[in-house]
Every structure is written in C-alpha cells, then in structure tokens.
Enzyme design. Structure first.
Site, PDB file in Angstrom:
ATOM      1  N   GLY A  15       0.822  -1.212   0.000  1.00  0.00           N
ATOM      2  CA  GLY A  15       0.000   0.000   0.000  1.00  0.00           C
ATOM      3  C   GLY A  15       0.850   1.253   0.000  1.00  0.00           C
ATOM      4  O   GLY A  15       0.602   2.195   0.757  1.00  0.00           O
ATOM      5  N   ALA A  16       1.854   1.265  -0.888  1.00  0.00           N
ATOM      6  CA  ALA A  16       2.823   2.371  -0.875  1.00  0.00           C
ATOM      7  C   ALA A  16       2.472   3.472  -1.878  1.00  0.00           C
ATOM      8  O   ALA A  16       3.230   4.429  -2.026  1.00  0.00           O
ATOM      9  CB  ALA A  16       4.224   1.831  -1.163  1.00  0.00           C
ATOM     10  N   VAL A  67      -3.029  -7.589  -1.747  1.00  0.00           N
ATOM     11  CA  VAL A  67      -2.358  -8.360  -0.688  1.00  0.00           C
ATOM     12  C   VAL A  67      -3.334  -9.082   0.239  1.00  0.00           C
ATOM     13  O   VAL A  67      -2.917  -9.842   1.101  1.00  0.00           O
ATOM     14  CB  VAL A  67      -1.368  -7.488   0.137  1.00  0.00           C
ATOM     15  CG1 VAL A  67      -0.163  -7.100  -0.705  1.00  0.00           C
ATOM     16  CG2 VAL A  67      -2.061  -6.269   0.726  1.00  0.00           C
ATOM     17  N   ASN A  93       1.391  -2.323   5.406  1.00  0.00           N
ATOM     18  CA  ASN A  93       0.692  -1.058   5.614  1.00  0.00           C
ATOM     19  C   ASN A  93      -0.678  -1.006   4.928  1.00  0.00           C
ATOM     20  O   ASN A  93      -1.568  -0.295   5.381  1.00  0.00           O
ATOM     21  CB  ASN A  93       1.580   0.074   5.081  1.00  0.00           C
ATOM     22  CG  ASN A  93       0.791   1.359   4.852  1.00  0.00           C
ATOM     23  OD1 ASN A  93       0.514   2.102   5.799  1.00  0.00           O
ATOM     24  ND2 ASN A  93       0.397   1.611   3.598  1.00  0.00           N
ATOM     25  N   TYR A 158     -13.150  -2.756  11.534  1.00  0.00           N
ATOM     26  CA  TYR A 158     -11.806  -2.156  11.448  1.00  0.00           C
ATOM     27  C   TYR A 158     -11.062  -2.342  12.777  1.00  0.00           C
ATOM     28  O   TYR A 158      -9.887  -2.746  12.798  1.00  0.00           O
ATOM     29  CB  TYR A 158     -11.959  -0.672  11.105  1.00  0.00           C
ATOM     30  CG  TYR A 158     -10.671   0.095  10.910  1.00  0.00           C
ATOM     31  CD1 TYR A 158      -9.942  -0.008   9.725  1.00  0.00           C
ATOM     32  CD2 TYR A 158     -10.190   0.959  11.898  1.00  0.00           C
ATOM     33  CE1 TYR A 158      -8.768   0.716   9.543  1.00  0.00           C
ATOM     34  CE2 TYR A 158      -9.031   1.685  11.726  1.00  0.00           C
ATOM     35  CZ  TYR A 158      -8.319   1.567  10.540  1.00  0.00           C
ATOM     36  OH  TYR A 158      -7.169   2.292  10.361  1.00  0.00           O
TER      37      TYR A 158
HETATM   38  P1  NAP Z   1      -4.830   5.588   2.132  1.00  0.00           P
HETATM   39  O1  NAP Z   1      -4.283   6.937   1.965  1.00  0.00           O
HETATM   40  O2  NAP Z   1      -6.245   5.304   1.802  1.00  0.00           O
HETATM   41  O3  NAP Z   1      -3.872   4.540   1.359  1.00  0.00           O
HETATM   42  C1  NAP Z   1      -4.162   3.190   1.419  1.00  0.00           C
HETATM   43  C2  NAP Z   1      -3.113   2.447   0.649  1.00  0.00           C
HETATM   44  O4  NAP Z   1      -3.368   1.035   0.770  1.00  0.00           O
HETATM   45  C3  NAP Z   1      -3.131   2.763  -0.837  1.00  0.00           C
HETATM   46  O5  NAP Z   1      -1.802   2.813  -1.289  1.00  0.00           O
HETATM   47  C4  NAP Z   1      -3.879   1.578  -1.440  1.00  0.00           C
HETATM   48  O6  NAP Z   1      -3.463   1.263  -2.769  1.00  0.00           O
HETATM   49  C5  NAP Z   1      -3.423   0.462  -0.535  1.00  0.00           C
HETATM   50  N1  NAP Z   1      -4.316  -0.705  -0.494  1.00  0.00           N
HETATM   51  C6  NAP Z   1      -5.568  -0.811   0.003  1.00  0.00           C
HETATM   52  N2  NAP Z   1      -6.024  -2.060  -0.102  1.00  0.00           N
HETATM   53  C7  NAP Z   1      -5.014  -2.781  -0.695  1.00  0.00           C
HETATM   54  C8  NAP Z   1      -4.873  -4.131  -1.060  1.00  0.00           C
HETATM   55  N3  NAP Z   1      -5.868  -5.027  -0.848  1.00  0.00           N
HETATM   56  N4  NAP Z   1      -3.716  -4.526  -1.641  1.00  0.00           N
HETATM   57  C9  NAP Z   1      -2.703  -3.639  -1.842  1.00  0.00           C
HETATM   58  N5  NAP Z   1      -2.792  -2.343  -1.501  1.00  0.00           N
HETATM   59  C10 NAP Z   1      -3.939  -1.913  -0.940  1.00  0.00           C
HETATM   60  O7  NAP Z   1      -4.699   5.099   3.662  1.00  0.00           O
HETATM   61  P2  NAP Z   1      -3.700   5.538   4.828  1.00  0.00           P
HETATM   62  O8  NAP Z   1      -4.408   6.491   5.693  1.00  0.00           O
HETATM   63  O9  NAP Z   1      -2.377   5.878   4.278  1.00  0.00           O
HETATM   64  O10 NAP Z   1      -3.619   4.150   5.623  1.00  0.00           O
HETATM   65  C11 NAP Z   1      -2.491   3.313   5.568  1.00  0.00           C
HETATM   66  C12 NAP Z   1      -2.551   2.363   6.750  1.00  0.00           C
HETATM   67  O11 NAP Z   1      -2.585   3.137   7.960  1.00  0.00           O
HETATM   68  C13 NAP Z   1      -3.809   1.500   6.771  1.00  0.00           C
HETATM   69  O12 NAP Z   1      -3.494   0.206   7.228  1.00  0.00           O
HETATM   70  C14 NAP Z   1      -4.698   2.218   7.776  1.00  0.00           C
HETATM   71  O13 NAP Z   1      -5.639   1.381   8.373  1.00  0.00           O
HETATM   72  C15 NAP Z   1      -3.668   2.725   8.759  1.00  0.00           C
HETATM   73  N6  NAP Z   1      -4.117   3.845   9.574  1.00  0.00           N
HETATM   74  C16 NAP Z   1      -4.508   5.015   9.010  1.00  0.00           C
HETATM   75  C17 NAP Z   1      -4.946   6.051   9.829  1.00  0.00           C
HETATM   76  C18 NAP Z   1      -5.401   7.364   9.272  1.00  0.00           C
HETATM   77  O14 NAP Z   1      -6.002   8.144  10.031  1.00  0.00           O
HETATM   78  N7  NAP Z   1      -5.170   7.692   8.021  1.00  0.00           N
HETATM   79  C19 NAP Z   1      -4.967   5.880  11.216  1.00  0.00           C
HETATM   80  C20 NAP Z   1      -4.545   4.677  11.755  1.00  0.00           C
HETATM   81  C21 NAP Z   1      -4.126   3.664  10.929  1.00  0.00           C
HETATM   82  P3  NAP Z   1      -4.124   1.915  -4.121  1.00  0.00           P
HETATM   83  O15 NAP Z   1      -4.203   3.395  -3.899  1.00  0.00           O
HETATM   84  O16 NAP Z   1      -3.137   1.544  -5.161  1.00  0.00           O
HETATM   85  O17 NAP Z   1      -5.452   1.274  -4.304  1.00  0.00           O
END
Ligand code: NAP
Length: 252
Positions: A15-16, A67, A93, A158
């Site tokens: 998820g980069a 993934v 991630n 979640y």
């Molecule tokens: P984001 O901006 O929505 O990015 C999510 C990333 O995950 C994207 O690169 C997406 O790829 C990829 N992805 C999603 N499902 C996938 C799959 N099945 N296979 C491969 N790649 C996948 O989210 P984020 O906020 O950066 O979150 C990243 C991590 O941090 C997550 O695990 C989330 O639960 C955790 N987190 C986030 C927050 C927050 O407030 N933002 C807080 C706590 C934890 P594509 O764009 O290519 O589809």
C-alpha cells in the site's frame, strides 16, 4: 551519494502508492533502502513515488498486488526476492476503511475488512518469513491503528482487524526473535490521508475533540516511527511493541 540509516537494506512496503505507506517508502529510500512499492489501483502514484525514490540513488520497483489474496501476496514476495535477492524489511501497511454500525453490517463488509486489514498482514508475513529466517535477519512492521486499542463506533470490523494485527504481531515477535527478526506495530491516530477524507464530518469533529493534541497528524509525523523500528541499532531491541504516533488518543 545517499548515506542513511537503511543503507544496503531492501524494504517491501504494501500500500505504498498513497498516504502513510507512500511516505514510509519515500523516507526509507531517502535513508538508503532499495524499495519494492506495492499498490492496488493507483499505478501512476506508485510510479511517481518510484521515480522520487530513484532520485535518492536507490533501486525502486513497483508491483500491483491485492495483498488480501493468497496468490497475489505470494507473487509480490517472490518477485521482490527475485528482483533484489532478499527482503530485510517488510512493512504491512495496506488497508481500507469503511463505516457501519454492527447492527447494520453485512457479513460481506465484515469479511472484506478482515481480508484487507488483517489477512493481508498474515499473508505477506507468511510468505516473506522463510527467507528472513534463513538469512537470520528481518524487520517486520505492521501498521495497525489506535482504534484497535480503544475501539470506535461504526468501526467494529476495522477495530477488530487492527486489534488482530497487534495480537498477531506480539505472537510473531515471540516466535522469531531467536532468528534476529523483530515484529512491531505502528498504530497511528487520525492522520490526514485519503482514508480519513472519506469519513463523515461529524465523526471527524467528534474525534478532534477527543484528542489531547487537538488535530489530525500528518504522514511525515508517522513514517519516522517505522524508520526507528527498521533501523539498526535504533530499533534492534524493540519487538512485540506498538508505537503510537496518535495525538495522545491512546496512552500506555
Ligand atoms: P490511504 O491513503 O487510503 O492509502 C491506502 C493504501 O493502501 C493505498 O496505497 C492503497 O493502494 C493500498 N491498499 C488498500 N487495499 C489494498 C490491497 N488489498 N492490496 C494492496 N494495496 C492496498 O490510507 P492511509 O491512511 O495511508 O492508511 C495506511 C494504513 O494506515 C492502513 O493500514 C490504515 O488502516 C492505517 N491507519 C490510518 C490512519 C489514518 O487516520 N489515516 C490511522 C490509523 C491507521 P491503491 O491506492 O493503489 O489502491
């Protein structure tokens, strides 16, 4: 020439393409790691990050893989090993966020969340681990969430997935420490990314009021925790831990 904390290391980051994973990929490359950048749908974003990483003088590849599914996760690990010869650092991630009250939640919504946010962590770890054990080196960093520690309404699936990631990481840490492999979580609080942009305004207002530091964090405020856990000797004796760049939402 790049001189950094991860010189000579190879990192696979799921998820980069966007958000937190993207910044971890950039920071790791800036610190000298060769990187495999996984994405699901955002090919252009992954490509632009790879270009940015190469400008630091490291190798960077991109690979599409869902993934949450067995064969793509396996192929991602195998391709990374084929391209780079090893995986030193695995950052699990990738994740998604949807909202529903438990009383309204479909079984499909539950299952999809568990697959994206928990099964994916097991799959990539399962496939990368044998080569780490063989080489007696590994740094596994799982991006959980503070909501897996404290719970939140409308996010039962979640919170369950993220609590599962934390429990899995602790069990893993106990299994693999003897092989010089560490396993840790980074559990961010609310961070300004596309993921949060999709949450309702009322939920975000409620959340801000709960935070001792009354704002959402930035990806640049999360990625250094992953760097700490990946770097030697900075992170060498952290294992089974959950680091919390979370605006004080959860305190231990
Ligand atoms: P984001 O901006 O929505 O990015 C999510 C990333 O995950 C994207 O690169 C997406 O790829 C990829 N992805 C999603 N499902 C996938 C799959 N099945 N296979 C491969 N790649 C996948 O989210 P984020 O906020 O950066 O979150 C990243 C991590 O941090 C997550 O695990 C989330 O639960 C955790 N987190 C986030 C927050 C927050 O407030 N933002 C807080 C706590 C934890 P594509 O764009 O290519 O589809």
């Amino acid at each position: 020439m790049t001189v950094g904390k991860l010189e000579g290391r190879v990192a696979l980051i799921t998820g980069a393409s966007r958000g937190i994973g993207r910044e971890i990929g950039r920071l790791f490359a800036e610190n000298g790691a060769d990187v495999c950048l996984n994405y699901l749908k955002s090919r252009d974003d992954a490509d632009s990050l790879a270009e940015q990483c190469r400008a630091y003088g490291v190798r960077a590849t991109v690979m599409q893989a869902d993934v949450s599914q067995v064969e793509p996760a396996k192929a991602l690990v195998e391709k990374t090993l084929a391209d780079f010869g090893k995986i030193d650092i695995l950052v699990n991630n990738a994740g998604v966020l949807t909202q529903a009250l438990v009383q309204d939640m479909s079984v499909e919504t539950w299952d999809a969340m568990i697959a994206s946010d928990l099964r994916s962590v097991f799959l990539c770890t399962r496939f990368a681990l044998p080569s780490m054990i063989e080489r007696r080196y590994g740094r596994i960093i799982n991006v959980a969430s503070q909501l897996g520690q404290k719970g939140a309404p409308e996010l039962g699936h979640y919170c369950a997935a993220k609590a599962g990631v934390i429990g899995f990481t602790k069990a893993l840490a106990r299994e693999v420490g003897e092989y010089n492999i560490t396993a840790n979580c980074v559990a961010p609080g609310p961070i300004d990314t596309d993921m949060v942009a999709g949450i309702s305004e009322s939920w975000k207002d409620m959340k801000r009021k709960e935070l001792p530091i009354p704002r959402f964090g930035r990806v640049e405020e999360v990625a250094p925790a992953a760097l700490l856990l990946a770097a030697d000797p900075d992170g060498t004796i952290f294992t089974g831990q959950t680091l919390g760049p979370n605006s004080g939402d959860v305190m231990f």
